[in-house]
Design a protein around this motif. Structure first.
Motif, PDB file in Angstrom:
ATOM      1  N   PHE A   1       0.834  -1.205   0.000  1.00 40.74           N
ATOM      2  CA  PHE A   1       0.000   0.000   0.000  1.00 40.74           C
ATOM      3  C   PHE A   1       0.873   1.260   0.000  1.00 40.74           C
ATOM      4  O   PHE A   1       0.553   2.242  -0.676  1.00 40.74           O
ATOM      5  N   ALA A   2       1.972   1.242   0.779  1.00 42.78           N
ATOM      6  CA  ALA A   2       2.853   2.418   0.841  1.00 42.78           C
ATOM      7  C   ALA A   2       3.466   2.716  -0.525  1.00 42.78           C
ATOM      8  O   ALA A   2       3.614   3.884  -0.908  1.00 42.78           O
ATOM      9  N   GLN A   3       3.819   1.658  -1.263  1.00 41.94           N
ATOM     10  CA  GLN A   3       4.391   1.853  -2.595  1.00 41.94           C
ATOM     11  C   GLN A   3       3.347   2.390  -3.572  1.00 41.94           C
ATOM     12  O   GLN A   3       3.586   3.379  -4.271  1.00 41.94           O
ATOM     13  N   LYS A   4       2.181   1.748  -3.593  1.00 37.31           N
ATOM     14  CA  LYS A   4       1.175   2.101  -4.601  1.00 37.31           C
ATOM     15  C   LYS A   4       0.459   3.402  -4.295  1.00 37.31           C
ATOM     16  O   LYS A   4      -0.043   4.075  -5.208  1.00 37.31           O
ATOM     17  N   LEU A   5       0.415   3.789  -3.017  1.00 39.26           N
ATOM     18  CA  LEU A   5      -0.229   5.046  -2.639  1.00 39.26           C
ATOM     19  C   LEU A   5       0.797   6.165  -2.433  1.00 39.26           C
ATOM     20  O   LEU A   5       0.443   7.261  -1.989  1.00 39.26           O
ATOM     21  N   LYS A   6       2.070   5.851  -2.711  1.00 34.19           N
ATOM     22  CA  LYS A   6       3.151   6.851  -2.700  1.00 34.19           C
ATOM     23  C   LYS A   6       3.366   7.479  -1.320  1.00 34.19           C
ATOM     24  O   LYS A   6       3.685   8.666  -1.217  1.00 34.19           O
ATOM     25  N   ILE A   7       3.192   6.669  -0.272  1.00 31.63           N
ATOM     26  CA  ILE A   7       3.504   7.151   1.078  1.00 31.63           C
ATOM     27  C   ILE A   7       5.018   7.240   1.232  1.00 31.63           C
ATOM     28  O   ILE A   7       5.565   8.213   1.761  1.00 31.63           O
ATOM     29  N   ASP A   8       5.714   6.217   0.768  1.00 30.01           N
ATOM     30  CA  ASP A   8       7.180   6.181   0.771  1.00 30.01           C
ATOM     31  C   ASP A   8       7.609   5.205  -0.316  1.00 30.01           C
ATOM     32  O   ASP A   8       7.427   3.991  -0.170  1.00 30.01           O
ATOM     33  N   ARG A   9       8.160   5.710  -1.386  1.00 29.58           N
ATOM     34  CA  ARG A   9       8.540   4.861  -2.520  1.00 29.58           C
ATOM     35  C   ARG A   9       9.770   3.998  -2.224  1.00 29.58           C
ATOM     36  O   ARG A   9      10.070   3.065  -2.969  1.00 29.58           O
ATOM     37  N   LYS A  10      10.488   4.312  -1.150  1.00 34.40           N
ATOM     38  CA  LYS A  10      11.713   3.571  -0.851  1.00 34.40           C
ATOM     39  C   LYS A  10      11.458   2.261  -0.118  1.00 34.40           C
ATOM     40  O   LYS A  10      12.364   1.452   0.042  1.00 34.40           O
ATOM     41  N   VAL A  11      10.242   2.048   0.358  1.00 34.10           N
ATOM     42  CA  VAL A  11       9.965   0.815   1.089  1.00 34.10           C
ATOM     43  C   VAL A  11       9.957  -0.367   0.125  1.00 34.10           C
ATOM     44  O   VAL A  11       9.671  -0.231  -1.059  1.00 34.10           O
ATOM     45  N   ASN A  12      10.294  -1.556   0.653  1.00 33.17           N
ATOM     46  CA  ASN A  12      10.271  -2.772  -0.149  1.00 33.17           C
ATOM     47  C   ASN A  12       9.938  -3.949   0.763  1.00 33.17           C
ATOM     48  O   ASN A  12       9.867  -3.797   1.989  1.00 33.17           O
TER      49      ASN A  12
ATOM     50  N   GLN B   1       6.718   0.219   9.066  1.00 35.20           N
ATOM     51  CA  GLN B   1       6.651  -0.533   7.807  1.00 35.20           C
ATOM     52  C   GLN B   1       6.367   0.355   6.603  1.00 35.20           C
ATOM     53  O   GLN B   1       6.639  -0.054   5.468  1.00 35.20           O
ATOM     54  N   THR B   2       5.822   1.540   6.842  1.00 29.41           N
ATOM     55  CA  THR B   2       5.508   2.429   5.731  1.00 29.41           C
ATOM     56  C   THR B   2       6.524   3.561   5.564  1.00 29.41           C
ATOM     57  O   THR B   2       6.365   4.418   4.701  1.00 29.41           O
ATOM     58  N   HIS B   3       7.580   3.553   6.385  1.00 33.22           N
ATOM     59  CA  HIS B   3       8.645   4.552   6.264  1.00 33.22           C
ATOM     60  C   HIS B   3       9.999   3.846   6.352  1.00 33.22           C
ATOM     61  O   HIS B   3      10.258   3.112   7.321  1.00 33.22           O
ATOM     62  N   ASN B   4      10.830   4.116   5.412  1.00 40.01           N
ATOM     63  CA  ASN B   4      12.053   3.362   5.199  1.00 40.01           C
ATOM     64  C   ASN B   4      13.033   3.412   6.357  1.00 40.01           C
ATOM     65  O   ASN B   4      13.651   2.404   6.694  1.00 40.01           O
TER      66      ASN B   4
END
Length: 301
Positions: free
Chosen positions: A164-175, A248-251
């Motif tokens: 969700f963080a990746q697709k909603l652009k909360i933090d693109r660096k998460v994996n 989990q939503t911030h790198n």
């Protein structure tokens, strides 16, 4: 898992109706397959007698081994709970980060697509979760098992949160390598949110019920005590859940950083922010624990 070795009969008096129906249906399907194929396994399978019956005609061939029955119940836990869990995760992400509401509303059906896209992985992760935590319960204690379950469940939540963080652009660096971040929060969270209802609800139900109660009142008291305990334990653990979600939503966020971030963003409300969705999920989770895990963890199958 059609058994060619002996399996003990189910302790049906201690297994709830939904679990009995599922196992009985799977056993009936197994017998039909063995009968159709003429497999000799049918003759070697255990024969047990239905409760309160001593008649030979009531004897039923059970083609499922004990291990197979346990895996069926664990699979039911995974398939059922994974329908609800991603939706609750998405709701809580929305509650913690209001900026994601606009893109979700701008694309009708986006929330459904987000949840559906991770369903197969969520099912597999949940089945692995209960399989890995069961030996801990068998050899240590239910409290330790729920701690391990929490860490593994944190990974299941993390899988959803990272996506969700990746697709909603909360933090693109998460994996996905970050899906187990905040495991300390997760272990404490589930020892409270699932451990308390699992360990305490039987005592509460015994205190609430009376031998004079009609069946309907007894059932209401049974589930009322259980679900009431679930709601209280969920609110007690919500702050821990929010802190893990933040990690989990911030790198680069640490455990201390997550607590500080939640206090800065939401004040004391972070202790219950988004709990309404998790109350629904935890009530469902604890119902699934009661239906699927308790027969396995208490040795009734």
């Amino acid at each position: 898992h059609l058994s060619q070795s002996r399996s003990r009969p189910m302790d049906q008096s201690n297994i709830n109706a939904p679990a009995r129906w599922i196992l009985s249906g799977c056993a009936a399907a197994g017998r039909a397959i063995l009968s159709f194929t003429g497999s000799p396994a049918c003759a070697e399978s255990i024969v047990y007698v239905e409760p309160h019956s001593s008649q030979k005609e009531d004897q039923i061939v059970d083609p499922l081994s004990t291990s197979a029955k346990r895996q069926i119940l664990m699979a039911g836990y995974g398939f059922g709970l994974s329908i609800f869990s991603p939706m609750a995760n998405l709701y809580q992400v929305r509650a913690l980060y209001p900026s994601v509401v606009k893109p979700i509303l701008a694309q009708p059906g986006m929330a459904t697509r987000l949840c559906a896209s991770i369903y197969p992985q969520q099912v597999l992760l949940r089945i692995m979760q209960v399989n890995l935590s069961t030996p801990v319960k068998d050899h240590m204690s239910p409290w330790m098992a729920f701690g391990v379950l929490g860490i593994l469940q944190g990974g299941v939540y993390g899988h959803a949160n990272v996506n969700f963080a990746q697709k909603l652009k909360i933090d693109r660096k998460v994996n996905l390598s970050m899906m187990f971040r905040g495991s300390g929060f997760a272990a404490c969270r589930d020892m409270i949110s699932q451990g308390i209802p699992f360990m305490v609800s039987d005592n509460l139900k015994a205190r609430a019920k009376s031998s004079k109660d009609p069946p309907l009142i007894a059932s209401v008291k049974h589930w009322g005590a259980f679900l009431g305990c679930s709601v209280v334990s969920t609110y007690l653990s919500q702050g821990l859940h929010n802190c893990q979600t933040a990690m989990q939503t911030h790198n680069e966020m640490t455990h201390i950083g997550a607590v500080r971030s939640m206090i800065r963003e939401h004040g004391i409300r972070f202790l219950w922010k988004g709990a309404e969705a998790r109350v629904g999920l935890l009530v469902i989770t604890n119902i699934f624990n009661e239906i699927f895990l308790k027969p396995v963890w208490n040795g009734h199958v």
